[in-house]
Write a protein that holds these residues in place. Sequence first.
Motif, short mmCIF file in Angstrom:
data_model
loop_
_atom_site.label_atom_id
_atom_site.label_comp_id
_atom_site.label_asym_id
_atom_site.label_seq_id
_atom_site.Cartn_x
_atom_site.Cartn_y
_atom_site.Cartn_z
N UNK A 170 0.83 -1.21 0.00
CA UNK A 170 0.00 0.00 0.00
C UNK A 170 0.86 1.25 0.00
N UNK A 171 1.93 1.27 0.80
CA UNK A 171 2.81 2.43 0.88
C UNK A 171 3.52 2.68 -0.45
N UNK A 172 3.79 1.59 -1.21
CA UNK A 172 4.49 1.72 -2.47
C UNK A 172 3.53 2.00 -3.62
N UNK A 173 2.25 1.89 -3.38
CA UNK A 173 1.26 2.15 -4.43
C UNK A 173 0.87 0.93 -5.23
N UNK A 174 1.26 -0.26 -4.77
CA UNK A 174 0.91 -1.50 -5.47
C UNK A 174 -0.45 -1.99 -4.97
N UNK A 175 -1.39 -2.13 -5.88
CA UNK A 175 -2.73 -2.58 -5.51
C UNK A 175 -2.88 -4.07 -5.86
N UNK A 176 -2.30 -4.91 -5.02
CA UNK A 176 -2.35 -6.34 -5.27
C UNK A 176 -3.76 -6.88 -5.05
N UNK A 177 -4.02 -8.07 -5.56
CA UNK A 177 -5.34 -8.68 -5.42
C UNK A 177 -5.65 -8.93 -3.94
N UNK A 178 -4.63 -9.32 -3.16
CA UNK A 178 -4.85 -9.57 -1.73
C UNK A 178 -5.18 -8.27 -1.00
N UNK A 179 -4.53 -7.19 -1.38
CA UNK A 179 -4.80 -5.90 -0.74
C UNK A 179 -6.24 -5.46 -1.02
N UNK A 180 -6.69 -5.71 -2.23
CA UNK A 180 -8.08 -5.35 -2.57
C UNK A 180 -9.09 -6.22 -1.84
#
Length: 289
Positions: free
Chosen positions: A188-198
């Motif tokens: 999240x801090x790096x701006x990566x919106x992974x499927x798990x984060x969503x």
Amino acid sequence: MTKSTFLHLRFPFSFFLLPVFLFALAVTRSDQTFEVIWIFFILHFLIYPASNGYNSYFDKDEKSIGGLKEPPKTTLELYWWAMALDGLALVMGWVISWQFGVMLLIYGLVSKAYSHPAIRLKKMPVIGWLAAGIFQGYFTFLTVVLGLNDLGIGGLWEMQWQIPAVLSSLLLMGSYPMTQVYQHEEDSARGDRTISLRLGILGTFHFTGVFFFFSNMGFLTYFYCYFDWITAVAFQVSLLPVMGYFLSWYLKVRKDEHQANFEHTMRLNLISSLLLNVFFLGWYVLGEG
């Protein structure tokens, strides 16, 4: 090669991707010793470590990543070693066939697109998830089949190869989000919106559970229809410890989401990979006998 570079190549992590190779080997029933060893080495000592290193170089993680609890700082040396391993893999792949070499090239390009800031599929939750699941499963399975058999690209469209290739991806697409479940803060801090984060932490468990059920039913049907009921039942039995650990971990996470951590994730990966490797290798050896 510095210690930092060696650690970021994460050679032991290739063990978690070994089931796809062994599944393809068991299905093809190949007895070509040279090709088996050659392809195994290219994938697990060159292609996968190169992908790991390339990903680490651009991610520059400071917290735990797959296979490394405390990743050291990366340097430019890691980038060049990743590129060198990729290049060597392509040269060695051409020994098998030019088609095999092309498939290795495509895999390498997709793995770079996953991490490189100019594209970074990792920022795209659905596309990144699909890319990882399809290329580490379906595409890799067919790459191994192509390398172990005297057939062209067109021969890969036969159902005897397509069905197990799809099953390989279904299994990975279910398990892949679990490898990201402890990285939400850093992603999240790096701006990566992974499927798990969503999906969220519990959502990731629910998603994996549903995917695991359907992929498992797919394997059960495949083994029963194409081989025999003994193989189908043996596969189910081999995965019972995985189901038990997953359920136990899920119940812990429901009480405390901090339990969705690096240690539990790696333990699940190790248990599932070990049992799948043992099953597919055993099936291959017994089938040959």
